[in-house]
Structure formats: structure tokens, C-alpha cells
Design an enzyme around this catalytic site. Structure first.
Site, PDB file in Angstrom:
ATOM      1  N   ASP A  30      19.367  -0.338   4.841  1.00  0.00           N
ATOM      2  CA  ASP A  30      18.390  -1.427   4.802  1.00  0.00           C
ATOM      3  C   ASP A  30      19.095  -2.717   4.371  1.00  0.00           C
ATOM      4  OD1 ASP A  30      14.989  -1.504   4.356  1.00  0.00           O
ATOM      5  OD2 ASP A  30      16.202  -3.223   3.704  1.00  0.00           O
ATOM      6  N   ILE A  31      18.771  -3.806   5.054  1.00  0.00           N
ATOM      7  CA  ILE A  31      19.440  -5.082   4.765  1.00  0.00           C
ATOM      8  C   ILE A  31      19.070  -5.609   3.373  1.00  0.00           C
ATOM      9  CG2 ILE A  31      17.724  -6.706   5.696  1.00  0.00           C
ATOM     10  CD1 ILE A  31      20.049  -7.996   7.262  1.00  0.00           C
ATOM     11  N   ASN A  87       5.845   3.455   6.245  1.00  0.00           N
ATOM     12  CA  ASN A  87       4.705   2.548   6.247  1.00  0.00           C
ATOM     13  C   ASN A  87       4.194   2.435   7.684  1.00  0.00           C
ATOM     14  OD1 ASN A  87       5.106   1.988   3.469  1.00  0.00           O
ATOM     15  ND2 ASN A  87       6.649   0.457   3.960  1.00  0.00           N
ATOM     16  N   GLN A  94       3.670  -2.300   6.860  1.00  0.00           N
ATOM     17  CA  GLN A  94       4.804  -2.182   7.783  1.00  0.00           C
ATOM     18  C   GLN A  94       5.133  -3.591   8.268  1.00  0.00           C
ATOM     19  OE1 GLN A  94       4.106   0.230  11.281  1.00  0.00           O
ATOM     20  NE2 GLN A  94       6.165  -0.090  12.085  1.00  0.00           N
ATOM     21  N   HIS A 100      10.005   3.539  11.278  1.00  0.00           N
ATOM     22  CA  HIS A 100      11.207   3.836  10.496  1.00  0.00           C
ATOM     23  C   HIS A 100      10.827   4.582   9.227  1.00  0.00           C
ATOM     24  CE1 HIS A 100       9.675  -0.203   9.624  1.00  0.00           C
ATOM     25  NE2 HIS A 100       9.979   0.046   8.354  1.00  0.00           N
ATOM     26  N   HIS A 102      11.950   5.265   5.482  1.00  0.00           N
ATOM     27  CA  HIS A 102      12.820   4.813   4.382  1.00  0.00           C
ATOM     28  C   HIS A 102      13.285   6.045   3.609  1.00  0.00           C
ATOM     29  CE1 HIS A 102      11.452   0.470   4.248  1.00  0.00           C
ATOM     30  NE2 HIS A 102      10.386   0.995   4.842  1.00  0.00           N
TER      31      HIS A 102
END
Ligand code: 5GP
Ligand code: ZN
Length: 153
Positions: A30-31, A87, A94, A100, A102
Site C-alpha cells: 500500500d502506498i 472495504n 472503499q 482489494h 488489505h
């Protein structure tokens, strides 16, 4: 150009630090991680929400999440546990409309609630973090191979 940032990551048109990839899934850091090692697992084909996602593909995503969570307990990350969160839809906060999962490694005593963690994100060392997750996956494969050998007559 595809408007979906995660489809662009799959196509190699947007940068990412990948930790795992196969024919159907891709996993990358994750960024804006809420903990070091925070990883996202996505299907390579675009599906915005659970409503659009093939159920078998959903099961594959969870299987990969299970494996990554175990890998995060091994190697340098040395997690004690993980939050696996999906989410689904804007009502569930979301923000990227490409489904996606997590996978967020947790350590005893880190004490942050997931909601608070999403607000207080940390900086990280992507290359080192991805390398330690990949080392965890390799250690997991070694353990599984030893288990299989141990069950053979
Ligand atoms: P959501 O709120 O939709 O469940 O989570 C979306 C996640 O995607 C966020 O944690 C956010 O930091 C991450 N994210 C958004 N854009 C990018 C990107 O371009 N690259 C990566 N690696 N992560 C992203
Ligand atoms: Zn997409």
C-alpha cells in the site's frame, strides 16, 4: 489510458512494489501503509466491488491473504498477527473502485485501532519491506514442503 489505478499497476503502467503475483492475482505494498508491510491483494481483472467479483476469484484472494498473513509472521517483519480487511463499496469507505484485500501485519503492543491506523499512516522502506515479505513466503513454502515430506511413508 485505463482510468483505474490498480489496472494500471497490473499492466505495469503505474509503479508499485510487488510482493506476489500469479496468473490471476497481484499483491503490492500500500502506498500509504498503516503499518510496515501493509499489502493489497487484487484480482488482475477489473472488478469494482464484491457485486462484480466472481466468487471463486474471491476465494482465491482470501487464500492469498491467508498465505501472506502467515508469511508476515516469518522473516524480518515478525508479525504477531494481521488484520485482513476488504472495504466493499463507498458506504464502507472503499476509495479505490477495484476490489482489494488489505493485509495489515500487527505486532503485540502496537495498540492502534484499524480506523485510527487508517488516519495515522506511517512512512516505510518499500524495497526492504517487500523483500522481507517474499522471504516469509519462501520460508512458508519450505515449512509446507517439510510437512509434506514428514507425512510420506
Ligand atoms: P480502500 O479505502 O479503497 O479500502 O483502500 C485503498 C487503498 O489503496 C488505500 O490504503 C491507499 O493508500 C491505497 N492506494 C491508493 N492508490 C494507490 C496507488 O496508486 N498505489 C498503491 N500501492 N496503493 C494505493
Ligand atoms: Zn481496475
Amino acid at each position: 489510458m485505463n482510468a483505474c489505478v490498480f489496472c494500471r499497476i497490473v499492466a505495469g503502467e503505474a509503479p508499485s512494489t510487488k510482493v506476489y503475483e500469479d496468473d490471476t492475482l497481484c499483491a503490492f505494498l500500500d502506498i500509504r501503509p498503516i503499518a510496515t508491510g501493509h499489502t493489497l491483494i487484487i484480482p488482475k481483472t477489473h472488478a469494482a466491488e464484491l457485486d462484480d467479483l466472481d466468487a471463486d476469484l474471491g476465494a482465491e484472494i482470501f487464500r492469498a491473504g491467508h498465505r501472506l498473513a502467515l508469511a508476515m509472521r516469518r522473516g524480518a517483519l515478525a508479525a504477531d498477527g494481521a488484520n485482513l480487511i476488504l472495504n466493499d463499496g463507498r458506504a464502507a469507505f472503499q476509495t479505490v473502485p477495484h476490489i482489494h484485500l488489505h493485509v495489515i501485519p500487527r505486532r503485540k503492543g502496537d495498540l492502534f485501532g484499524v480506523t485510527k491506523g487508517f488516519l495515522l499512516r506511517r512512512s516505510h522502506d518499500p524495497a526492504g519491506t517487500a523483500a522481507s515479505i517474499r522471504a516469509g513466503l519462501a520460508a512458508l513454502d519450505d515449512d509446507n514442503a517439510r510437512d509434506i515430506e514428514g507425512t510420506q511413508p
